[in-house]
Design a protein around this motif. Structure first.
Motif, mmCIF file in Angstrom:
data_model
loop_
_atom_site.group_PDB
_atom_site.id
_atom_site.type_symbol
_atom_site.label_atom_id
_atom_site.label_comp_id
_atom_site.label_asym_id
_atom_site.label_seq_id
_atom_site.Cartn_x
_atom_site.Cartn_y
_atom_site.Cartn_z
ATOM 1 N N THR A 1 120.546 -7.375 -49.686
ATOM 2 C CA THR A 1 120.186 -6.363 -48.684
ATOM 3 C C THR A 1 118.931 -5.563 -49.047
ATOM 4 O OG1 THR A 1 121.573 -4.664 -49.741
ATOM 5 C CG2 THR A 1 122.616 -6.059 -48.065
ATOM 6 N N LYS B 1 115.980 -5.860 -46.780
ATOM 7 C CA LYS B 1 116.293 -5.720 -45.356
ATOM 8 C C LYS B 1 116.143 -4.262 -44.940
ATOM 9 C CE LYS B 1 119.604 -9.570 -45.440
ATOM 10 N NZ LYS B 1 121.016 -9.961 -45.314
ATOM 11 N N GLU C 1 119.382 -3.252 -40.321
ATOM 12 C CA GLU C 1 119.990 -4.569 -40.560
ATOM 13 C C GLU C 1 121.189 -4.461 -41.488
ATOM 14 O OE1 GLU C 1 116.753 -8.055 -40.681
ATOM 15 O OE2 GLU C 1 116.152 -6.324 -41.882
#
Length: 400
Positions: A65, A68, A72
């Motif tokens: 992550t 991102k 998101e």
């Protein structure tokens, strides 16, 4: 018995650190070492270039992550990670205002890891050696069990803003710290002098045979068809790489009558919109050309008349070494580690780190074909193999 080694990095997006990691993985002695490769995100155009010999560990969703957006992350259901990212962003905004920071990216990355650390999973396997190849080094420092830990430095620490106290806590968890150049080591130790006893230099592993082979690949190369004087830069479109200064320098050159000069950029990044606005503002669409991301930049590098690195700061630019391998005349700005890459007047030139400096440097090399030819001749006689770096690497691994 083979030593078990973990190498950790972010992903395999197109970049100098990623290219150096691929070269390292290609040159490892797999008869002596079992290598696990931990990529936080299995993404990037260089994924296909990762050799088969290392064991690529499965992607762990929470680690994927970091590259991102907050939206998101929350949309995918990682609510605690989303909250930690929001905290990091708020913290960075306040810190930037209080300290009047121009470029808070390093501080924000550090804050992201700090706030996320309590919810990130550990690796269950124990290693003889764990290598953190890219800052920030929180994962290997806190989430990996290993007898010895090594961290790599790829940047110039004299010009990046981080929380020094927090950073030092992480550095102290490593047994060895590897800088990719003497200048990179020197700038690091000016900030963290207490770590001198564990810091050493191992330069980036490069493969001249691979680079020369890739430079001959048949691609639809717009530069090959362009008969003008071709400048090339391979870099992220970011503040650190100084592409905005390159646009402004080219504007001045065109105004001074160098109308057959064209500057190509291979790369991508967050400043793309800003760069495009500058190109439009200065009416340089036919002279400053963004080629975008290229998995193989070497055919473009092979045909340029001058390679320019207009960076504000660097650790050790992989692209400059690659330009040297392909025998290109080179101009770099006088960032603090510049003299570790170029011997001024022998294998390239170093200009003042300013728009006027870039202009003067290009003017000089444009007007001095004999100097460019001398650089090329000198580069032909240099050895770019990584034998010494590999010996140094294996000696370090034996110490662990």
């Amino acid at each position: 018995m083979k030593k078990k080694i973990l190498i950790a990095s972010f992903d395999m997006e197109v970049g100098g650190v990623e290219r150096s990691l691929i070269s390292l993985l290609e040159n490892f002695d797999y008869e002596q070492y079992d290598i696990d490769l931990m990529l936080y995100r299995h993404q990037g155009d260089f994924m296909s270039l990762v050799p088969n010999s290392p064991n690529l560990l499965p992607e762990l969703p929470l680690y994927s992550t970091f590259r991102k957006s907050i939206g998101e992350v929350i949309k995918e259901g990682y609510y605690m990670m989303g909250i930690s990212r929001i905290l990091a962003k708020v913290n960075t905004s306040l810190y930037q205002k209080i300290n009047n920071l121009e470029e808070p990216g390093y501080y924000q990355m550090q804050a992201m890891w700090k706030y996320s650390l309590p919810i990130l999973p550990r690796l269950n396997k124990e290693y003889d050696i764990a290598i953190s190849y890219l800052w920030p080094h929180y994962f290997v420092a806190d989430k990996v069990k290993a007898k010895k830990k090594i961290a790599w430095i790829h940047t110039d620490y004299s010009v990046v803003e981080t929380d020094k106290k927090q950073d030092l806590k992480i550095w102290k968890k490593f047994d060895h710290i590897v800088a990719v150049s003497e200048a990179c080591k020197s700038s690091f130790l000016k900030r963290y002098c207490e770590l001198e006893h564990k810091t050493k230099v191992i330069e980036n592993i490069t493969s001249p045979v691979f680079i020369r082979k890739m430079s001959n690949e048949n691609v639809d190369n717009i530069m090959q068809r362009d008969k003008r004087f071709k400048i090339l830069t391979i870099a992220r479109l970011s503040h650190a790489k100084g592409i905005d200064n390159a646009v402004k320098a080219l504007k001045i050159l065109i105004e001074r009558g160098y109308k057959d000069v064209v500057w190509y950029i291979v790369g991508y990044g967050g400043d793309e919109c800003q760069i495009k606005e500058l190109i439009t503002k200065y009416n340089l669409k036919d002279h400053f050309i963004l080629l975008g991301k290229k998995i193989n930049p070497y055919p473009y590098l092979k045909v340029c008349d001058l390679y320019v690195q207009p960076s504000r700061y660097e650790g050790k630019a992989v692209t400059v070494t690659e330009a040297k391998i392909l025998g290109r005349p080179i101009l770099i700005t006088n960032y603090s580690t510049a003299h570790s890459q170029i011997e001024k007047g022998f294998d390239g030139d170093i200009c003042d780190l300013s728009i006027d400096g870039i202009v003067a440097g290009i003017e000089h090399l444009y007007d001095s074909k004999d100097v460019r030819e001398r650089f090329k001749e000198n580069l032909r006689n240099l050895d770019f193999s990584s034998k010494v770096e590999l010996i140094n690497l294996y000696e370090l691994l034996k110490l662990t």
